[in-house]
Write a protein that holds these residues in place. Structure first.
Motif, PDB file in Angstrom:
ATOM      1  N   LYS A 162       0.982  -1.324   0.029  1.00 38.46           N
ATOM      2  CA  LYS A 162      -0.078   0.254  -0.160  1.00 38.46           C
ATOM      3  C   LYS A 162       0.718   1.259   0.113  1.00 38.46           C
ATOM      4  O   LYS A 162       0.501   2.324  -0.907  1.00 38.46           O
ATOM      5  CB  LYS A 162      -1.490   0.020   1.482  1.00 38.46           C
ATOM      6  CG  LYS A 162      -1.911   0.798   1.523  1.00 38.46           C
ATOM      7  CD  LYS A 162      -2.802   0.570   2.541  1.00 38.46           C
ATOM      8  CE  LYS A 162      -3.832   1.449   2.387  1.00 38.46           C
ATOM      9  NZ  LYS A 162      -4.853   2.482   2.969  1.00 38.46           N
ATOM     10  N   GLN A 163       2.386   0.920   1.158  1.00 34.30           N
ATOM     11  CA  GLN A 163       2.718   2.438   1.163  1.00 34.30           C
ATOM     12  C   GLN A 163       3.861   2.710  -0.405  1.00 34.30           C
ATOM     13  O   GLN A 163       4.045   3.432  -1.126  1.00 34.30           O
ATOM     14  CB  GLN A 163       3.234   2.529   1.922  1.00 34.30           C
ATOM     15  CG  GLN A 163       3.012   2.955   3.376  1.00 34.30           C
ATOM     16  CD  GLN A 163       2.827   3.866   3.541  1.00 34.30           C
ATOM     17  OE1 GLN A 163       3.013   5.095   3.460  1.00 34.30           O
ATOM     18  NE2 GLN A 163       1.020   4.312   3.494  1.00 34.30           N
ATOM     19  N   ASN A 183      -8.474   7.027   1.604  1.00 31.17           N
ATOM     20  CA  ASN A 183      -7.714   6.785   0.943  1.00 31.17           C
ATOM     21  C   ASN A 183      -6.658   6.830  -0.589  1.00 31.17           C
ATOM     22  O   ASN A 183      -7.193   5.993  -1.483  1.00 31.17           O
ATOM     23  CB  ASN A 183      -7.400   4.559   1.212  1.00 31.17           C
ATOM     24  CG  ASN A 183      -7.560   4.333   2.313  1.00 31.17           C
ATOM     25  OD1 ASN A 183      -6.543   3.807   3.067  1.00 31.17           O
ATOM     26  ND2 ASN A 183      -9.065   4.398   3.301  1.00 31.17           N
ATOM     27  N   ARG A 184      -7.210   8.092  -0.683  1.00 29.85           N
ATOM     28  CA  ARG A 184      -7.592   8.514  -2.142  1.00 29.85           C
ATOM     29  C   ARG A 184      -6.584   8.328  -2.562  1.00 29.85           C
ATOM     30  O   ARG A 184      -6.858   7.788  -4.192  1.00 29.85           O
ATOM     31  CB  ARG A 184      -7.569   9.534  -2.252  1.00 29.85           C
ATOM     32  CG  ARG A 184      -8.208  10.995  -3.127  1.00 29.85           C
ATOM     33  CD  ARG A 184      -8.196  12.267  -3.073  1.00 29.85           C
ATOM     34  NE  ARG A 184      -8.580  13.172  -4.828  1.00 29.85           N
ATOM     35  CZ  ARG A 184      -8.059  13.466  -4.586  1.00 29.85           C
ATOM     36  NH1 ARG A 184      -7.954  14.703  -3.617  1.00 29.85           N
ATOM     37  NH2 ARG A 184      -7.994  14.847  -5.714  1.00 29.85           N
ATOM     38  N   ASP A 185      -4.832   8.475  -2.078  1.00 26.08           N
ATOM     39  CA  ASP A 185      -3.999   8.774  -3.054  1.00 26.08           C
ATOM     40  C   ASP A 185      -3.442   7.070  -4.038  1.00 26.08           C
ATOM     41  O   ASP A 185      -3.452   6.622  -4.535  1.00 26.08           O
ATOM     42  CB  ASP A 185      -2.461   8.597  -2.191  1.00 26.08           C
ATOM     43  CG  ASP A 185      -2.829  10.295  -1.940  1.00 26.08           C
ATOM     44  OD1 ASP A 185      -3.752  10.972  -2.589  1.00 26.08           O
ATOM     45  OD2 ASP A 185      -1.528  11.014  -1.324  1.00 26.08           O
ATOM     46  N   PHE A 186      -3.992   6.228  -2.535  1.00 22.26           N
ATOM     47  CA  PHE A 186      -4.148   4.912  -3.207  1.00 22.26           C
ATOM     48  C   PHE A 186      -5.120   4.273  -3.879  1.00 22.26           C
ATOM     49  O   PHE A 186      -4.517   3.384  -4.922  1.00 22.26           O
ATOM     50  CB  PHE A 186      -4.187   3.820  -1.527  1.00 22.26           C
ATOM     51  CG  PHE A 186      -4.043   2.589  -2.185  1.00 22.26           C
ATOM     52  CD1 PHE A 186      -3.197   1.706  -1.945  1.00 22.26           C
ATOM     53  CD2 PHE A 186      -5.177   1.963  -1.327  1.00 22.26           C
ATOM     54  CE1 PHE A 186      -2.796   0.187  -2.596  1.00 22.26           C
ATOM     55  CE2 PHE A 186      -5.430   0.455  -1.706  1.00 22.26           C
ATOM     56  CZ  PHE A 186      -4.037  -0.393  -2.062  1.00 22.26           C
ATOM     57  N   TYR A 187      -6.354   4.487  -3.897  1.00 20.47           N
ATOM     58  CA  TYR A 187      -7.194   4.703  -4.645  1.00 20.47           C
ATOM     59  C   TYR A 187      -7.210   4.752  -6.322  1.00 20.47           C
ATOM     60  O   TYR A 187      -7.397   4.672  -7.137  1.00 20.47           O
ATOM     61  CB  TYR A 187      -8.461   4.180  -4.289  1.00 20.47           C
ATOM     62  CG  TYR A 187      -8.569   3.687  -3.188  1.00 20.47           C
ATOM     63  CD1 TYR A 187      -8.583   1.932  -3.964  1.00 20.47           C
ATOM     64  CD2 TYR A 187      -8.765   3.527  -1.763  1.00 20.47           C
ATOM     65  CE1 TYR A 187      -9.052   0.959  -2.999  1.00 20.47           C
ATOM     66  CE2 TYR A 187      -9.017   1.958  -1.111  1.00 20.47           C
ATOM     67  CZ  TYR A 187      -8.894   0.759  -1.856  1.00 20.47           C
ATOM     68  OH  TYR A 187      -8.923   0.100  -1.272  1.00 20.47           O
ATOM     69  N   ILE A 210       1.569   4.303  -3.311  1.00 18.35           N
ATOM     70  CA  ILE A 210       1.419   5.713  -3.125  1.00 18.35           C
ATOM     71  C   ILE A 210       2.537   6.532  -3.683  1.00 18.35           C
ATOM     72  O   ILE A 210       2.226   7.018  -4.831  1.00 18.35           O
ATOM     73  CB  ILE A 210       0.756   6.050  -1.877  1.00 18.35           C
ATOM     74  CG1 ILE A 210      -0.737   5.027  -1.469  1.00 18.35           C
ATOM     75  CG2 ILE A 210       1.202   7.416  -1.419  1.00 18.35           C
ATOM     76  CD1 ILE A 210      -0.677   4.893   0.036  1.00 18.35           C
ATOM     77  N   ALA A 211       3.733   6.405  -3.291  1.00 16.74           N
ATOM     78  CA  ALA A 211       4.801   5.895  -4.170  1.00 16.74           C
ATOM     79  C   ALA A 211       5.319   6.522  -5.071  1.00 16.74           C
ATOM     80  O   ALA A 211       5.988   7.117  -5.888  1.00 16.74           O
ATOM     81  CB  ALA A 211       6.073   5.588  -2.986  1.00 16.74           C
ATOM     82  N   LYS A 217      -4.323   5.251  -7.901  1.00 13.83           N
ATOM     83  CA  LYS A 217      -3.170   4.469  -8.756  1.00 13.83           C
ATOM     84  C   LYS A 217      -4.254   2.959  -8.806  1.00 13.83           C
ATOM     85  O   LYS A 217      -3.439   2.226  -9.889  1.00 13.83           O
ATOM     86  CB  LYS A 217      -1.798   4.064  -7.217  1.00 13.83           C
ATOM     87  CG  LYS A 217      -1.645   5.316  -7.420  1.00 13.83           C
ATOM     88  CD  LYS A 217      -0.864   5.959  -8.195  1.00 13.83           C
ATOM     89  CE  LYS A 217       0.707   5.384  -9.156  1.00 13.83           C
ATOM     90  NZ  LYS A 217       1.372   5.880  -7.782  1.00 13.83           N
TER      91      LYS A 217
END
Lengths: 186, 186
Positions: B14-15, B87-91, B18-19, B93
């Motif tokens: 997950k981390q 969890n916007r940044d994750f989703y 995001i990156a 992606k």
């Protein structure tokens, strides 16, 4: 480049896309096959994506006889779905393109304008109007559902026949918009 | 691999997502960062995609407290949208992955089960039922519209607030399903 030449280039791209992946098609290949001078490509098209958008706009206009505003929406829906079915192999490839310039955005906009027509027709018939943010929002979500369903229908092998699909979508649009009108009457 | 280890690996993925881009993430990198023996990855996950699906299932279950069938659908909708926003940044992606194994299909299935709950709730309240092919079809298209709208809302910068989005979607679902029930009553 005349319309004739533009159309010639577009038809080459259409045939190519059915046979191979979009990523592997180059402007040099396109213009070689179309027997047109390579550099003139950029006189009329921004890039390869632009040709796909051009094909949709050119062909859907012919299919709908420029009558989007006059023809009843059920006929517009029928013509549009029949056009997608007749060009199934091409649009399966087109909808598989997910880059930022993918033509799906233009197709979605066109479907959204169709939904606005459906809304106008049904609201006139029901003598009801809504003019709030909710109506605009719901019309957009209905349009996005329609685009997703058309894609699903095209790629699914065990697909409903054209007539079945038209009937199901027509009922869906009718129900959704009548629900919207019933609950947000002005 | 225990649940604890599975969760540890999942949080690393997950981390990482995001990156960086999903394509550039390798199983070796994941297990190195999680400090777990590389080969054990395949004891619990089929592939990288499977980890993303696992994260969604694990987290949405916690968010909804396993109460999908008991909690009122408006609350389920609220919890689901808040989870996506948190969890916007994750989703953003996750939804950008378009391969065949992309987790979007699993998320869409879950949203479709939510729509069936909405339908059941509203039809019970209205003392109306439909049980035909049209109802199943329309529920699926409504679900696909909802998934597309959630994606649009997440990636759009000038987005509606969570409360505004919930209210708009709630009305949209209410209207669409009441329209469906009104026109296809059994």
């Amino acid at each position: 480049m005349s319309y004739i030449t533009q159309k010639k280039v577009a038809m080459v791209v259409k045939q190519m896309l059915i046979a191979k992946d979009f990523d592997t098609i180059t402007v040099t290949q396109i213009m070689h096959q179309a027997q047109v001078r390579r550099q003139s490509f950029y006189d009329y098209f921004r890039d390869k994506y632009d040709v796909l958008t051009w094909i949709y706009n050119d062909e859907i206009k012919a299919v709908l006889n420029d009558n989007l505003d006059y023809e009843h929406w059920t006929l517009v829906l029928t013509h549009t779905l029949r056009y997608f079915q007749n060009n199934r192999d091409f649009y399966i490839k087109v909808f598989a393109i997910h880059d930022q310039n993918a033509p799906e955005a233009v197709i979605a906009q066109h479907i959204e304008s169709l939904i606005r027509t459906v809304y106008t027709d049904i609201s006139a018939q029901a003598h009801l109007t809504t003019s709030d943010a909710q109506a605009a929002f719901s019309q957009r979500v209905i349009a996005m559902g329609l685009v997703a369903e058309v894609k699903r229908w095209l790629v699914t092998d065990t697909q409903a026949t054209l007539d079945q699909e038209i009937q199901l979508l027509q009922n869906y649009l009718n129900d959704s918009i009548q629900g919207l009108l019933a609950n947000h009457r002005q």
